[in-house]
Design an enzyme around this catalytic site. Structure first.
Site, PDB file in Angstrom:
ATOM      1  N   HIS A  13       0.820  -1.209   0.000  1.00 39.18           N
ATOM      2  CA  HIS A  13       0.000   0.000   0.000  1.00 39.18           C
ATOM      3  C   HIS A  13       0.859   1.266   0.000  1.00 39.18           C
ATOM      4  O   HIS A  13       0.503   2.273   0.615  1.00 39.18           O
ATOM      5  CB  HIS A  13      -0.947   0.036   1.204  1.00 39.18           C
ATOM      6  CG  HIS A  13      -1.955  -1.071   1.228  1.00 39.18           C
ATOM      7  ND1 HIS A  13      -3.219  -0.957   0.700  1.00 39.18           N
ATOM      8  CD2 HIS A  13      -1.875  -2.343   1.710  1.00 39.18           C
ATOM      9  CE1 HIS A  13      -3.880  -2.093   0.865  1.00 39.18           C
ATOM     10  NE2 HIS A  13      -3.093  -2.960   1.469  1.00 39.18           N
ATOM     11  N   ASN A  52     -10.256  -2.780   2.638  1.00 41.83           N
ATOM     12  CA  ASN A  52      -9.979  -2.777   1.200  1.00 41.83           C
ATOM     13  C   ASN A  52     -11.274  -2.519   0.440  1.00 41.83           C
ATOM     14  O   ASN A  52     -12.350  -2.511   1.034  1.00 41.83           O
ATOM     15  CB  ASN A  52      -9.409  -4.133   0.765  1.00 41.83           C
ATOM     16  CG  ASN A  52      -7.931  -4.289   1.118  1.00 41.83           C
ATOM     17  OD1 ASN A  52      -7.204  -3.300   1.262  1.00 41.83           O
ATOM     18  ND2 ASN A  52      -7.493  -5.529   1.254  1.00 41.83           N
TER      19      ASN A  52
HETATM   20 FE1  HDD Z   1      -2.485  -4.709   5.534  1.00 44.83          FE
HETATM   21  C1  HDD Z   1      -1.002  -1.693   5.169  1.00 44.83           C
HETATM   22  C2  HDD Z   1      -5.445  -3.414   4.381  1.00 44.83           C
HETATM   23  C3  HDD Z   1      -3.921  -7.829   5.702  1.00 44.83           C
HETATM   24  C4  HDD Z   1       0.273  -5.896   7.052  1.00 44.83           C
HETATM   25  N1  HDD Z   1      -3.094  -2.914   4.870  1.00 44.83           N
HETATM   26  C5  HDD Z   1      -2.332  -1.776   4.803  1.00 44.83           C
HETATM   27  C6  HDD Z   1      -3.122  -0.691   4.321  1.00 44.83           C
HETATM   28  C7  HDD Z   1      -4.376  -1.176   4.092  1.00 44.83           C
HETATM   29  C8  HDD Z   1      -4.352  -2.570   4.451  1.00 44.83           C
HETATM   30  C9  HDD Z   1      -5.566  -0.405   3.576  1.00 44.83           C
HETATM   31  C10 HDD Z   1      -2.632   0.721   4.094  1.00 44.83           C
HETATM   32  C11 HDD Z   1      -2.873   1.606   5.275  1.00 44.83           C
HETATM   33  C12 HDD Z   1      -2.412   3.011   4.973  1.00 44.83           C
HETATM   34  O1  HDD Z   1      -3.051   3.642   4.118  1.00 44.83           O
HETATM   35  O2  HDD Z   1      -1.446   3.428   5.582  1.00 44.83           O
HETATM   36  N2  HDD Z   1      -4.285  -5.488   5.043  1.00 44.83           N
HETATM   37  C13 HDD Z   1      -5.392  -4.770   4.686  1.00 44.83           C
HETATM   38  C14 HDD Z   1      -6.545  -5.637   4.681  1.00 44.83           C
HETATM   39  C15 HDD Z   1      -6.114  -6.874   5.040  1.00 44.83           C
HETATM   40  C16 HDD Z   1      -4.694  -6.772   5.279  1.00 44.83           C
HETATM   41  C17 HDD Z   1      -7.955  -5.207   4.358  1.00 44.83           C
HETATM   42  C18 HDD Z   1      -6.883  -8.142   5.217  1.00 44.83           C
HETATM   43  C19 HDD Z   1      -8.115  -8.194   5.560  1.00 44.83           C
HETATM   44  N3  HDD Z   1      -1.917  -6.525   6.213  1.00 44.83           N
HETATM   45  C20 HDD Z   1      -2.666  -7.678   6.224  1.00 44.83           C
HETATM   46  C21 HDD Z   1      -1.941  -8.724   6.915  1.00 44.83           C
HETATM   47  C22 HDD Z   1      -0.751  -8.173   7.318  1.00 44.83           C
HETATM   48  C23 HDD Z   1      -0.753  -6.799   6.856  1.00 44.83           C
HETATM   49  C24 HDD Z   1      -2.456 -10.127   7.148  1.00 44.83           C
HETATM   50  C25 HDD Z   1       0.396  -8.783   8.065  1.00 44.83           C
HETATM   51  C26 HDD Z   1       0.338  -9.835   8.801  1.00 44.83           C
HETATM   52  N4  HDD Z   1      -0.649  -3.946   5.933  1.00 44.83           N
HETATM   53  C27 HDD Z   1       0.307  -4.602   6.611  1.00 44.83           C
HETATM   54  C28 HDD Z   1       1.520  -3.755   6.900  1.00 44.83           C
HETATM   55  C29 HDD Z   1       1.080  -2.366   6.337  1.00 44.83           C
HETATM   56  C30 HDD Z   1      -0.266  -2.670   5.744  1.00 44.83           C
HETATM   57  C31 HDD Z   1       2.796  -4.311   6.428  1.00 44.83           C
HETATM   58  C32 HDD Z   1       2.049  -1.650   5.396  1.00 44.83           C
HETATM   59  C33 HDD Z   1       2.083  -0.227   5.873  1.00 44.83           C
HETATM   60  C34 HDD Z   1       1.346  -0.214   7.117  1.00 44.83           C
HETATM   61  O3  HDD Z   1       0.882  -1.468   7.399  1.00 44.83           O
HETATM   62  O4  HDD Z   1       1.162   0.741   7.837  1.00 44.83           O
HETATM   63  O5  HDD Z   1       1.769  -3.714   8.246  1.00 44.83           O
END
Ligand code: HDD
Length: 708
Positions: A93, A166
């Protein structure tokens, strides 16, 4: 001379300094720029330490052509800061656009939750929302085929609530431990560094072919939902099942739904690809400009609330994030509306530094045991430590709660506050007015979960194909065609035949017609595809019309962009009538002319242009019309930019308008006729043309010049 520099007026320029004359090379001992502001208008430029700066144009050197000096405090401070301007981009993202706004509660929800922000009709809560693509880097384009992030931070009076969702209601994997594998598979391949922002490559499909639980979300990711026309025109979903808890501690399950008030609309695949070149910032610009002109996008928040008995009755596990609860089974209750009405003041400080964490919860909600959610509760907090440099990221203005917050956390990198007093612990007696626990505070629901300590996947998570099948069967025929075309395109990019075969084997379990169509496009014999062996045989579930965006989420033309290509002799009356109809419908009108000089209308008056033809391809708009005198249009038809303008609009299934002159360009471009091509010669035709801005004429698909 007035000045806001503490201690006096700015240092006057040295008398020997003459401005450098670029033409003659005269003067220029210090090459000063001329500042057009009047003295007293501007604030003094200072260093980061507050030191007023007399010369910000030249570094300190020994003689006009001599070496630079290490002593130059201004140069060193400025360059050092610049060298460290970037922070690590989000691991997923990374590419995002955001805006401020507010959420208004439309219905008192205290019967189901004690969340304060949902507790009273009319109560308003400030929000910051960020939309993103998943796979691409921060500088990638806005319109790849991808799921979109939909993250909202509510600054409530009980602390921040982050709904990190999402634009698709389900997820690829069931357990957080598979998330790094999924992301490594979809992002650019690690040896070659490509493809950027694309799932159409071997590693993604290799992973998918081995992870049947991902197939339901793959259907969504290959559908039109993954090609949003605008960030303003997509829905959002909390994905997981959460819990709502009322004041008495009674709880139920809940799923979150954001409904775009402008409806859900997608581009065609070819349109998305063309947009990536025409305007890589298409979505970011669209959101920014809409808010800037006061055309503020809004979403309605709805909740699906259901009890344990309903959950037990469903033929799948509500803790499994690859499943959705059909709206026909549990209806959505509307609870509020979010309006985004203010663009960020600074992209870095706000959009880049905003830190969303699903663990940011308020009283009135609780987590479920969804194993994906449980892993996310750890991941987001952890990632902010490296992205934002330490545990004080909550002090950044964009992340800080807007309600008072008091705790005993101290020190660490990036501490921006000056906590007072000797007491930084509790319980204590030395600070009787210091922070204390409160009965109204957050309390996790009591739960009795029993079972062996083991790495397990619940049996109830084993059906991977039923909802993928249900999704496909719920789509309209054009949506099914697009889905098949998308899978065929992606598999066509896959170089390893065995990977393709395995994916086709899964499609065989989802739908025969889908398999046949993908095979037809790939030139593979469907009869030779060996079906995959499912963990559990799929069932036939009733179609859910709510899953089809064409069947359920279309809206009127409000918020769309219509372009007029004006040529000399265009009817002033028609231009005026189109402008009035567009304004009445909330449609933005852009006037394009062969050059920026505009054109002369049939009444001799100059019609100004917003863009020249070469800089405004038709792909940027939702509907287009050509207006001008026949002879002048004929002259323009010699330019490929003009005929392409219409050919692309036709290919992208857009509504097209014309007058007698415009018809000449249609003919030169070889455009056919259908019921989305209008001669704009009366008010009714103009109304239908404007109304057509929100609709894709899928019936046109398959006609010459379009994609089948
Ligand atoms: Fe995630 C970012 C949505 C599963 C780990 N995720 C991130 C963002 C969104 C989502 C919208 C961007 C937020 C922003 O604008 O800063 N992610 C989801 C959804 C998931 C999902 C809807 C499942 C239902 N994500 C998911 C899992 C993991 C992560 C299972 C890790 C185990 N996601 C992350 C992250 C991020 C992220 C690596 C990258 C930047 C941040 O978090 O702040 O931690």
């Amino acid at each position: 001379m007035p000045s806001d520099v503490p201690g006096g007026a700015p240092t006057p320029a040295h008398p020997s300094r003459r401005p450098f004359d670029v033409a003659t090379g005269a003067g220029g001992e210090t090459h000063q720029h001329v500042d057009p502001r009047q003295p007293g208008q501007a604030r003094a430029l200072t260093s980061a330490q507050g030191l007023p700066v007399a010369d910000g144009q030249n570094s300190l050197r020994h003689g006009a052509r001599g070496p630079g000096l290490l002593e130059d405090l201004l140069l060193r401070e400025k360059i050092t800061h610049f060298d460290h301007e970037r922070i690590p981009e989000r691991v997923v993202h990374a590419r995002g656009s955001a805006a401020h706004g507010s959420f208004e509660c439309l219905q008192d929800c205290s019967d189901i939750t004690r969340a304060h922000f949902l507790g009273q009709k009319g109560r308003k809560t400030p929000v910051f929302a960020r939309f993103s693509t998943v796979a691409g880097g921060a500088g990638s384009v806005d319109t790849p085929r991808d799921v979109r992030g939909f993250a909202v931070k509510f600054y409530t009076e009980q602390g921040n609530f982050d709904l990190v969702g999402n634009n698709v209601p389900v997820f690829f994997v069931q357990d957080a431990i598979k998330f790094p594998d999924l992301i490594h598979a979809v992002k650019m391949e690690p040896d070659r560094g490509f493809p950027q922002a694309a799932s159409a490559h071997d590693t993604f499909w290799d992973f998918i072919s081995l992870m049947p639980e991902s197939l339901h979300m793959v259907m969504w990711a290959m559908s039109d939902r993954a090609l949003p026309r605008s960030l303003r025109m997509m829905d959002g979903f909390g994905v997981h099942t959460f819990k709502v808890v009322d004041a008495e501690g009674r709880w139920q399950f809940v799923k979150f739904h954001w409904r775009a008030d402008l409806g859900v609309q997608s581009t065609t695949w070819h349109e998305a690809v063309t947009l990536a070149g025409a305007d890589p910032d298409f979505h970011r610009r669209d959101l920014w400009e809409a808010i800037d002109r006061g055309d503020c996008p809004s979403w309605t928040l709805g909740l699906q609330v259901f009890d344990q008995a309903t959950a037990d009755d469903l033929p799948f596990d509500v803790l499994d994030p690859t499943k959705l609860v059909p709206e026909e089974r549990v209806p959505i209750r509307t609870v509020g509306r979010m309006v985004l009405d203010r663009n960020p003041d600074n992209f870095f400080a706000e959009t880049e530094q905003v830190a969303f964490c699903p663990s940011h919860l308020v009283p009135g909600f609780d987590f479920s045991n969804d194993p994906l959610l449980q892993g996310r509760l750890f991941s987001y907090l952890d990632t902010q430590l490296s992205r934002l440099g330490g545990p004080n990221f909550h002090q950044r203005l964009i992340n800080a709660p807007r309600c008072p917050f008091h705790h005993h956390q101290r020190d660490a990198q990036g501490q921006m506050q000056v906590p007072r007093g000797r007491v930084a612990y509790e319980p204590n007696t030395l600070d009787p007015t210091g922070p204390r626990e409160t009965p109204q505070g957050f309390a996790s629901l009591a739960a009795t979960d029993e079972g062996p300590k083991a790495r397990l996947r619940a049996e109830s998570f084993a059906d991977h194909h039923t909802q993928a099948r249900q999704f496909h069967r719920s789509l309209t025929p054009p949506e099914q065609r697009h889905l098949a075309a998308a899978i065929a395109f992606e598999l066509g990019q896959v170089r390893t035949p065995a990977v393709r075969q395995r994916v086709l084997g899964h499609l065989a379990l989802i739908d025969d017609a889908l398999l046949a169509e993908v095979c037809r496009r790939l030139g593979v014999e469907a009869g030779r595809v060996a079906p995959a062996t499912p963990v559990r045989a799929p069932r036939d579930a009733d179609p859910s019309p709510a899953l089809s965006q064409l069947a359920s989420r279309q809206a009127g033309p409000k918020g769309r962009d219509v372009a007029l290509l004006l040529v000399d002799g265009a009817s002033a009356a028609v231009v005026q009538a189109v402008a009035e109809t567009a304004a009445a419908e909330g449609v933005k009108l852009t006037r394009i002319a062969p050059t920026l000089a505009g054109v002369t209308a049939d009444d001799g008056i100059l019609l100004p242009a917003d863009h020249a033809l070469d800089s405004a391809p038709s792909v940027l708009f939702d509907a287009v019309a050509v207006l001008g005198a026949p002879a002048d249009v004929q002259a323009l038809a010699a330019r490929p930019a003009a005929t392409d303008w219409l050919r692309m609009a036709w290919r992208h299934l857009k509504t097209i308008g014309h007058d007698a002159g415009g018809a000449e360009l249609l003919q030169a471009a070889g455009i056919g006729q259908d019921d989305a091509v209008f001669a704009l010669d009366d008010a009714a035709a103009i109304r239908r043309f404007i109304a057509g801005a929100s609709l894709r004429r899928h019936e046109r698909e398959g006609l010459p010049g379009t994609d089948a």
